[in-house]
Design an enzyme around this catalytic site. Sequence first.
Site, PDB file in Angstrom:
ATOM      1  N   LYS A  63       0.013   4.226  -0.243  1.00 57.05           N
ATOM      2  CA  LYS A  63      -0.547   5.490   0.380  1.00 57.05           C
ATOM      3  C   LYS A  63      -0.360   6.523  -0.498  1.00 57.05           C
ATOM      4  O   LYS A  63      -0.311   6.523  -1.952  1.00 57.05           O
ATOM      5  CB  LYS A  63      -0.027   5.733   1.750  1.00 57.05           C
ATOM      6  CG  LYS A  63      -0.128   4.639   2.545  1.00 57.05           C
ATOM      7  CD  LYS A  63      -0.152   4.571   4.046  1.00 57.05           C
ATOM      8  CE  LYS A  63      -0.027   3.464   4.791  1.00 57.05           C
ATOM      9  NZ  LYS A  63       0.158   3.450   6.225  1.00 57.05           N
TER      10      LYS A  63
ATOM     11  N   ASN B 171       0.874  -1.266  -0.120  1.00 57.50           N
ATOM     12  CA  ASN B 171      -0.056   0.015  -0.074  1.00 57.50           C
ATOM     13  C   ASN B 171       0.904   1.326   0.031  1.00 57.50           C
ATOM     14  O   ASN B 171       1.432   1.365   1.023  1.00 57.50           O
ATOM     15  CB  ASN B 171      -0.693  -0.024   1.182  1.00 57.50           C
ATOM     16  CG  ASN B 171      -1.855   1.292   1.582  1.00 57.50           C
ATOM     17  OD1 ASN B 171      -1.676   1.965   0.429  1.00 57.50           O
ATOM     18  ND2 ASN B 171      -2.271   1.538   2.611  1.00 57.50           N
TER      19      ASN B 171
ATOM     20  N   GLU C  28      -5.288  -4.554  10.726  1.00 57.16           N
ATOM     21  CA  GLU C  28      -4.194  -3.662  10.824  1.00 57.16           C
ATOM     22  C   GLU C  28      -4.427  -2.766  12.134  1.00 57.16           C
ATOM     23  O   GLU C  28      -5.250  -1.821  12.193  1.00 57.16           O
ATOM     24  CB  GLU C  28      -4.194  -2.524   9.639  1.00 57.16           C
ATOM     25  CG  GLU C  28      -3.880  -3.347   8.292  1.00 57.16           C
ATOM     26  CD  GLU C  28      -3.419  -2.145   7.616  1.00 57.16           C
ATOM     27  OE1 GLU C  28      -2.115  -2.328   6.852  1.00 57.16           O
ATOM     28  OE2 GLU C  28      -3.801  -1.082   7.079  1.00 57.16           O
TER      29      GLU C  28
ATOM     30  N   GLY D 207       2.581   2.397  10.786  1.00 55.76           N
ATOM     31  CA  GLY D 207       3.806   3.355  10.505  1.00 55.76           C
ATOM     32  C   GLY D 207       4.423   3.938  12.065  1.00 55.76           C
ATOM     33  O   GLY D 207       5.179   4.622  12.022  1.00 55.76           O
TER      34      GLY D 207
ATOM     35  N   GLU E 287      -6.589   4.842   7.952  1.00 59.68           N
ATOM     36  CA  GLU E 287      -6.319   6.372   7.634  1.00 59.68           C
ATOM     37  C   GLU E 287      -7.726   7.125   7.154  1.00 59.68           C
ATOM     38  O   GLU E 287      -7.751   8.103   7.265  1.00 59.68           O
ATOM     39  CB  GLU E 287      -5.100   6.415   6.655  1.00 59.68           C
ATOM     40  CG  GLU E 287      -3.896   6.270   7.625  1.00 59.68           C
ATOM     41  CD  GLU E 287      -2.667   5.545   6.767  1.00 59.68           C
ATOM     42  OE1 GLU E 287      -2.781   5.705   5.438  1.00 59.68           O
ATOM     43  OE2 GLU E 287      -1.745   5.222   7.173  1.00 59.68           O
TER      44      GLU E 287
ATOM     45  N   HIS F 189      -9.506   1.534   4.978  1.00 57.32           N
ATOM     46  CA  HIS F 189      -8.431   1.696   5.829  1.00 57.32           C
ATOM     47  C   HIS F 189      -8.330   2.657   7.099  1.00 57.32           C
ATOM     48  O   HIS F 189      -8.945   3.537   6.759  1.00 57.32           O
ATOM     49  CB  HIS F 189      -7.164   2.218   4.752  1.00 57.32           C
ATOM     50  CG  HIS F 189      -5.780   2.150   5.443  1.00 57.32           C
ATOM     51  ND1 HIS F 189      -5.287   3.050   6.287  1.00 57.32           N
ATOM     52  CD2 HIS F 189      -4.679   1.168   5.050  1.00 57.32           C
ATOM     53  CE1 HIS F 189      -3.899   2.638   6.584  1.00 57.32           C
ATOM     54  NE2 HIS F 189      -3.499   1.622   5.741  1.00 57.32           N
TER      55      HIS F 189
ATOM     56  N   SER G  14       3.564  -2.075  10.292  1.00 56.34           N
ATOM     57  CA  SER G  14       5.315  -2.260  10.461  1.00 56.34           C
ATOM     58  C   SER G  14       5.763  -3.566  10.177  1.00 56.34           C
ATOM     59  O   SER G  14       6.468  -3.940  10.874  1.00 56.34           O
ATOM     60  CB  SER G  14       5.502  -1.747  11.738  1.00 56.34           C
ATOM     61  OG  SER G  14       5.040  -0.375  12.228  1.00 56.34           O
TER      62      SER G  14
HETATM   63  P1  13P Z   1       3.212   0.450   7.808  1.00 60.71           P
HETATM   64  O1  13P Z   1       3.732  -0.781   7.027  1.00 60.71           O
HETATM   65  O2  13P Z   1       3.918   1.580   7.227  1.00 60.71           O
HETATM   66  O3  13P Z   1       2.994   0.399   9.195  1.00 60.71           O
HETATM   67  O4  13P Z   1       1.750   0.705   7.135  1.00 60.71           O
HETATM   68  C1  13P Z   1       0.916  -0.344   7.094  1.00 60.71           C
HETATM   69  C2  13P Z   1      -0.365   0.055   6.397  1.00 60.71           C
HETATM   70  O5  13P Z   1      -1.027   1.109   6.867  1.00 60.71           O
HETATM   71  C3  13P Z   1      -0.684  -0.771   5.284  1.00 60.71           C
HETATM   72  O6  13P Z   1      -1.927  -0.472   4.621  1.00 60.71           O
END
Ligand code: 13P
Length: 257
Positions: free
Chosen positions: A13, A11, A173, A179, A103, A101, A219
Amino acid sequence: MTDRRDLIVGNWKMNATHLDAIQMIQKLHYRLELDDYDRVDVVVAPPFTALRSAQTVIEADRMLIQLGAQNAHWEENGAFTGEVSAPMLERLAVSYVILGHSERRQYFGETDELVNKRTRAVLGAGMTPIVCVGETLSQREDGEAQSVVGSQLRGAFARLGPDLVGACSIAYEPVWAIGTGRTASPEDAGDMAAFIRETLIEIANSDTAEQVRVLYGGSVNAGNVKDLMAKRHVDGALVGGASLDPDKFAAIVRYRL
Ligand code: 13P
């Protein structure tokens, strides 16, 4: 072990121009061997603006990397300024669409009801929704992780028959692991993946529950992927930061139990 194929999704983003995307996909392609794709479905999900270039480079070089998108609107077309529909994505050879997601839930007012509408649209266009669920740190500390994830699943799959649920994938997640460099322990990830599968039995049936791939995200890196994937109910990974570096993402794809 089950016969669910591994699914590893990058992903990206809101990162990478279409030019960056071409380079990143080419690098990833060179770092993977044909037999990697025998074990794993390898997917990258760039921003919408890079999808056409990504499709072109993948098709021109007959790559086995598959394409994902990061969201889709629930209507096929119409007066929805700034939105992108599922059929538009399908025409760009997109196979997977990440939905709900955290976010999007946190910054863009995504609700379970909207995830449900988007899931229907993505299925209707013949693509695989990757429905994201996960609790915040305070919800985990309050012992609410399972109830939060359970209600997100019931919301996302409301009024969908078992066949449609079975055509989806799910990504667990935990918000506190995204992150932050703080990964869920393989035990916590495995326990939640098992809980997700139990919930799918209630929502649909046991055949469907066995069929749906449950990914872990938060992560993930080349150092922790193996222990996470060793858990019986974890079938793949949704990778953020590490997917932006083709070396790191290829190392994740190439993990071996
Ligand atoms: P990270 O791997 O940067 O923690 O992000 C995970 C994520 O949100 C994947 O959709």
